[in-house]
Write an enzyme that holds these catalytic residues in place. Structure first.
Site, PDB file in Angstrom:
ATOM      1  N   LYS A  37      24.600 -67.808  27.974  1.00  0.00           N
ATOM      2  CA  LYS A  37      23.393 -67.405  28.697  1.00  0.00           C
ATOM      3  C   LYS A  37      23.641 -67.455  30.212  1.00  0.00           C
ATOM      4  O   LYS A  37      24.644 -68.034  30.650  1.00  0.00           O
ATOM      5  CB  LYS A  37      22.225 -68.330  28.317  1.00  0.00           C
ATOM      6  N   TYR A 262      23.329 -68.916  63.841  1.00  0.00           N
ATOM      7  CA  TYR A 262      21.886 -68.867  64.065  1.00  0.00           C
ATOM      8  C   TYR A 262      21.347 -70.201  64.565  1.00  0.00           C
ATOM      9  O   TYR A 262      21.781 -71.268  64.119  1.00  0.00           O
ATOM     10  CB  TYR A 262      21.166 -68.523  62.759  1.00  0.00           C
TER      11      TYR A 262
HETATM   12  C1  LIG Z   1      21.619 -74.167  27.237  1.00  0.00           C
HETATM   13  C2  LIG Z   1      21.503 -74.719  25.861  1.00  0.00           C
HETATM   14  C3  LIG Z   1      22.612 -75.311  25.229  1.00  0.00           C
HETATM   15  C4  LIG Z   1      23.916 -75.587  25.933  1.00  0.00           C
HETATM   16  O1  LIG Z   1      23.834 -76.837  26.575  1.00  0.00           O
HETATM   17  P1  LIG Z   1      25.082 -77.471  27.370  1.00  0.00           P
HETATM   18  O2  LIG Z   1      24.570 -78.777  27.850  1.00  0.00           O
HETATM   19  O3  LIG Z   1      25.370 -76.522  28.478  1.00  0.00           O
HETATM   20  O4  LIG Z   1      26.199 -77.564  26.410  1.00  0.00           O
HETATM   21  C5  LIG Z   1      22.477 -75.687  23.905  1.00  0.00           C
HETATM   22  N1  LIG Z   1      21.310 -75.510  23.250  1.00  0.00           N
HETATM   23  C6  LIG Z   1      20.218 -74.970  23.834  1.00  0.00           C
HETATM   24  C7  LIG Z   1      18.972 -74.828  23.053  1.00  0.00           C
HETATM   25  C8  LIG Z   1      20.274 -74.576  25.157  1.00  0.00           C
HETATM   26  O5  LIG Z   1      19.186 -74.052  25.748  1.00  0.00           O
END
Ligand SMILES: *Cc1c(COP(=O)(O)O)cnc(C)c1O
Length: 366
Positions: A37, A262
């Protein structure tokens, strides 16, 4: 064509190393879901998925559009969409994605579409809330879900799953164990009352590290793939995957008393040399890193950021560094450098990585 010379190199060998690190912690049968993701935690989900597709069992994305992008890139691996959104459910079906169904609204909406599309045994994942209070059915919803499932052949629960609240936090061990127990109770109910056994997944990266006994049939690994464990020791056993690089656009000699950037935030207290680098807060480099809170590496030496971070550029002090225009600049290439940025900007590695902007070109290489 992208001629922004700041690039993120994704290290494929490091990804494989990290994947294997988690594989050797797990039972051979346990499946691996790679979480890609948010553009593969700020990198490039398509390149990561293309590279890992034969090495993992599943991918997960947050939103339907992210799953569609993977399918359009011809990725055939099963894809779980963690937060599909009701208006996108037809697209879930059209692109052969697997939805997380987490309450009765989305469950019944999907069931209706599954009927309309004459689907049979379409794989879905049911999520249970065991304490996070974010998305998920409640334990007491189980009998009603089972009744609905018994009345349909249009969908089939491929997996039941849940998510830990504080898998990285040793102080929350008893809370975490309660979550795992609760999840076991839920799956037991399904196993007693359904004539098939959905598989189970619960652990994220820190869950695998701290609670490997709860690996069930599959684990969901995100940040660990990208080089971060839940403490320095684990992180040291992983390899950094995200290398952010740029080049020097211009070098200036600054006389004593002159200012840089800046709001004249930096004043030279002696004759100095600065280098201008084409990366700024629009690229995900926080303004909090200005005024010597952050640094880059040039010729293996630390060059502190002087003055304020601009939208598209930073200026760094290279008075003591032998360097020329066009030369390579490392924004980060180790977990320590990423963690340093996270610490200075008062956040965690997850946010530092996912903050890398879309403007930056990403290339995966091995
Ligand atoms: C983002 C997510 C993960 C991954 O978690 P990590 O700590 O990055 O391994 C696993 N399960 C769900 C439901 C998530 O939203």
């Amino acid at each position: 064509m992208n001629n922004h010379v700041t690039i993120l190199e994704i290290n494929g060998n490091a990804l494989v190393h990290n994947l294997n690190y988690f594989k050797q912690k797990l039972n051979q049968k346990t499946k691996i879901l790679a979480v890609v993701k948010a553009s593969g935690y700020g990198s490039d989900a398509l390149q990561i998925a293309e590279f890992l597709k034969d090495k993992v069992d599943y991918f997960a994305v947050a939103y339907t559009s992210e799953g569609i992008a993977l399918r359009e890139a011809n990725i055939k691996t099963p894809i779980l969409v963690l937060h599909p959104q009701i208006p996108n459910l037809q697209a879930i079906i059209d692109f052969d994605l697997e939805p997380n169904l987490y309450n009765f609204s989305i469950f019944t909406a999907f069931l209706k579409l599954a009927e309309d599309n004459s689907l049979s045994n379409y794989p879905v994942h049911l999520k249970f809330n065991t304490g996070l209070n974010r998305l998920g059915f409640h334990f007491k919803d189980v009998p009603k879900i089972i009744t609905l499932l018994k009345e349909t052949t249009h969908i089939k629960v491929a997996y039941l799953f849940s998510h830990l609240v504080a898998s990285e936090d040793k102080n929350e061990q008893s809370f975490t164990k309660n979550q795992i127990n609760r999840f076991n109770e839920i799956s037991t109910e399904f196993y007693k009352n359904l004539d098939y056994k959905p598989m189970l997944h619960m652990l994220n990266t820190s869950g695998v590290i701290n609670y490997p006994k709860a690996q069930f049939n599959m684990v969901r690994i995100g940040i660990g793939l990208y080089g971060f464990g839940n403490n320095k020791k684990e992180t040291a056993l992983l390899k950094n995957t995200h290398n952010l690089k740029s080049i020097i656009s211009q070098i200036h000699t600054i006389e004593k008393g002159e200012t840089v950037g800046y709001n004249r935030a930096f004043t030279a207290n002696k004759q100095s040399k600065t280098a201008t680098i084409p990366i700024g807060h629009a690229d995900g480099l926080s303004r909090k890193l200005g005024n010597k809170k952050g640094f880059v590496l040039i010729n293996n030496k630390k060059a502190p950021i002087v003055g304020n971070v601009c939208m598209d550029m930073i200026m760094v002090d290279v008075t003591e560094i032998d360097c020329t225009e066009g030369q390579e600049v490392i924004i980060f290439n180790t977990q320590e450098m990423i963690q340093h940025i996270a610490d200075v900007t008062e956040t965690i590695s997850y946010e530092t990585l996912t903050g890398i902007s879309h403007r930056i070109t990403k290339t995966l290489s091995v």
